[in-house]
Design an enzyme around this catalytic site. Sequence first.
Site, short mmCIF file in Angstrom:
data_model
loop_
_atom_site.label_atom_id
_atom_site.label_comp_id
_atom_site.label_asym_id
_atom_site.label_seq_id
_atom_site.Cartn_x
_atom_site.Cartn_y
_atom_site.Cartn_z
N SER A 44 -65.37 -27.78 -14.23
CA SER A 44 -66.27 -26.65 -14.08
C SER A 44 -65.71 -25.66 -13.21
O SER A 44 -65.19 -25.61 -12.15
CB SER A 44 -67.52 -26.94 -13.08
OG SER A 44 -68.36 -27.82 -13.83
N HIS A 75 -69.60 -25.13 -18.94
CA HIS A 75 -68.42 -25.70 -19.68
C HIS A 75 -68.61 -25.25 -21.19
O HIS A 75 -69.60 -25.33 -21.73
CB HIS A 75 -69.09 -27.25 -19.66
CG HIS A 75 -68.89 -27.79 -18.49
ND1 HIS A 75 -67.69 -28.89 -18.30
CD2 HIS A 75 -69.50 -27.95 -17.34
CE1 HIS A 75 -67.72 -29.22 -17.07
NE2 HIS A 75 -68.80 -28.91 -16.47
N HIS A 97 -70.83 -35.15 -20.13
CA HIS A 97 -71.23 -35.90 -18.90
C HIS A 97 -72.29 -37.00 -19.13
O HIS A 97 -73.12 -36.89 -20.07
CB HIS A 97 -71.80 -34.88 -17.88
CG HIS A 97 -70.81 -33.68 -17.48
ND1 HIS A 97 -70.66 -32.64 -18.20
CD2 HIS A 97 -69.73 -33.66 -16.52
CE1 HIS A 97 -69.96 -31.89 -17.57
NE2 HIS A 97 -69.46 -32.37 -16.64
N TYR A 99 -74.74 -37.23 -17.15
CA TYR A 99 -76.20 -36.81 -16.74
C TYR A 99 -76.68 -35.93 -17.88
O TYR A 99 -77.92 -35.68 -17.76
CB TYR A 99 -75.83 -35.88 -15.54
CG TYR A 99 -75.21 -34.58 -15.62
CD1 TYR A 99 -75.51 -33.68 -16.24
CD2 TYR A 99 -74.08 -34.63 -14.86
CE1 TYR A 99 -74.71 -32.50 -16.38
CE2 TYR A 99 -73.20 -33.64 -15.07
CZ TYR A 99 -73.54 -32.38 -15.77
OH TYR A 99 -72.67 -31.31 -15.90
N GLU A 100 -75.88 -35.56 -19.19
CA GLU A 100 -76.63 -35.02 -20.32
C GLU A 100 -77.23 -35.95 -21.13
O GLU A 100 -77.85 -35.64 -22.12
CB GLU A 100 -75.39 -34.33 -20.79
CG GLU A 100 -74.73 -33.13 -20.26
CD GLU A 100 -73.66 -32.45 -20.81
OE1 GLU A 100 -73.51 -31.53 -21.50
OE2 GLU A 100 -72.54 -33.06 -20.46
N ALA A 127 -64.71 -30.23 -10.48
CA ALA A 127 -65.47 -29.43 -9.38
C ALA A 127 -66.03 -30.65 -8.45
O ALA A 127 -66.58 -31.33 -9.03
CB ALA A 127 -66.25 -28.57 -9.61
N MET A 225 -69.61 -35.52 -10.62
CA MET A 225 -70.49 -36.23 -11.56
C MET A 225 -69.53 -36.34 -12.79
O MET A 225 -70.26 -36.51 -14.08
CB MET A 225 -71.54 -35.24 -11.82
CG MET A 225 -72.42 -34.92 -10.64
SD MET A 225 -73.60 -33.73 -11.23
CE MET A 225 -74.29 -33.20 -9.51
N SER A 226 -68.18 -36.66 -12.63
CA SER A 226 -67.48 -36.87 -13.74
C SER A 226 -66.47 -37.67 -13.40
O SER A 226 -66.36 -38.31 -12.33
CB SER A 226 -67.20 -35.46 -14.41
OG SER A 226 -66.10 -34.81 -13.62
N ASN A 249 -67.64 -26.92 -2.55
CA ASN A 249 -68.80 -26.68 -1.51
C ASN A 249 -68.55 -28.15 -0.55
O ASN A 249 -68.13 -29.00 -0.83
CB ASN A 249 -70.21 -26.78 -2.08
CG ASN A 249 -70.30 -28.18 -2.89
OD1 ASN A 249 -69.77 -27.94 -4.15
ND2 ASN A 249 -70.89 -29.07 -2.55
N HIS A 261 -75.32 -24.72 -8.45
CA HIS A 261 -74.24 -24.44 -9.43
C HIS A 261 -73.62 -23.43 -9.61
O HIS A 261 -72.40 -23.19 -9.86
CB HIS A 261 -74.90 -24.74 -10.80
CG HIS A 261 -73.61 -24.99 -11.86
ND1 HIS A 261 -72.88 -26.03 -11.69
CD2 HIS A 261 -73.56 -24.51 -13.08
CE1 HIS A 261 -72.12 -25.94 -12.68
NE2 HIS A 261 -72.33 -24.99 -13.54
N1 HPA Z 1 -71.85 -33.25 -5.47
C1 HPA Z 1 -71.67 -33.70 -6.62
N2 HPA Z 1 -71.20 -32.76 -7.47
C2 HPA Z 1 -70.66 -31.69 -7.17
C3 HPA Z 1 -70.79 -31.08 -6.12
C4 HPA Z 1 -71.44 -31.63 -5.06
O1 HPA Z 1 -71.67 -31.34 -3.98
N3 HPA Z 1 -70.26 -29.94 -6.09
C5 HPA Z 1 -69.53 -29.62 -7.39
N4 HPA Z 1 -70.07 -30.68 -8.10
#
Ligand code: HPA
Length: 290
Positions: A44, A75, A97, A99-100, A127, A225-226, A249, A261
């Site tokens: 991302s 993406h 992903h 989650y999709e 990310a 998440m990947s 973050n 996001h």
């Molecule tokens: N958690 C999970 N996935 C992420 C995060 C997060 O804080 N930041 C970017 N992708």
Amino acid sequence: MNAQPVDPCQPIPPVDQPARLAALEAAVRARTGLRPAVGIVLGSGLGGLADELVGPVSIPFSELPGWPAATAPGHAGRLILGRLEGVPVALLQGRLHLYEGHDPGLVVQPVLLMGRLGASLIVLSNAAGGLNPAFGPGTLMVIEDHINLTGRTPLLGPNADELGPRFPDLTNAWSPRLRDRLRAAARAEGVELASGVYVGLLGPAYETPAEVRMLRGLGGDAVGMSTVLEAIAARWAGLEICGVSLVTNAGAGDSGTPLSHEEVLAAGAEAGPRFVRLIRRFIADLAPGD
Ligand code: HPA
């Protein structure tokens, strides 16, 4: 296979991968004869590396047999072949992903396809949220190891012994040799590069603060998440892998502000040029035959 409608939830066990990969390879070969040496998956906000490719041939996911269009914001959903620093590469701009709703076997197909097209080396990027309190937003982190907490594996079901072993070893899954190369590239470019353990979760909700504390206690440095399923499949298929997380973050609850996001994409935009320099140098310094 080309005309087959996409059912992203249909299980794809390992034994089904060879036929699917053959169809995917044929679709790519109809567009370009370029044989990538390296495959790179862009996380991302890190898709900007694609603009650096020379002679790019871009194939939207939706034009590849069995692949849906990528849906996650940030993406783009393209496989791009071209040259970077003179080296033939395959770039995935956007990824698939869990989650999709995609099956694990579909999530890992891009990486397996890169291997099938000729790549022996895969660079995974993502990310991630920071778990290690020393890793603030903007930190680039070389992945030393991972913890798969998705509860999924791309290797469930009958194996395809011609692609990989039933019980693949994940000791040194993240190549020590390539980790050293990434660190050397970072030094050469004057880019700060941390190291740590990436934890992969299913998402799409970000973690709770209690989960962030737990993941830190488990030994994680960054969470996302990947990546983890792609790493497992690549090692299964005998590909050498390395990876870079961009900490976008602080982990949930650590900064006192809600996660979004948009924040993730903004951090990607800020760190993008550093990431591009790091990967360009890494690719440029690969010895011939690497
Ligand atoms: N958690 C999970 N996935 C992420 C995060 C997060 O804080 N930041 C970017 N992708």
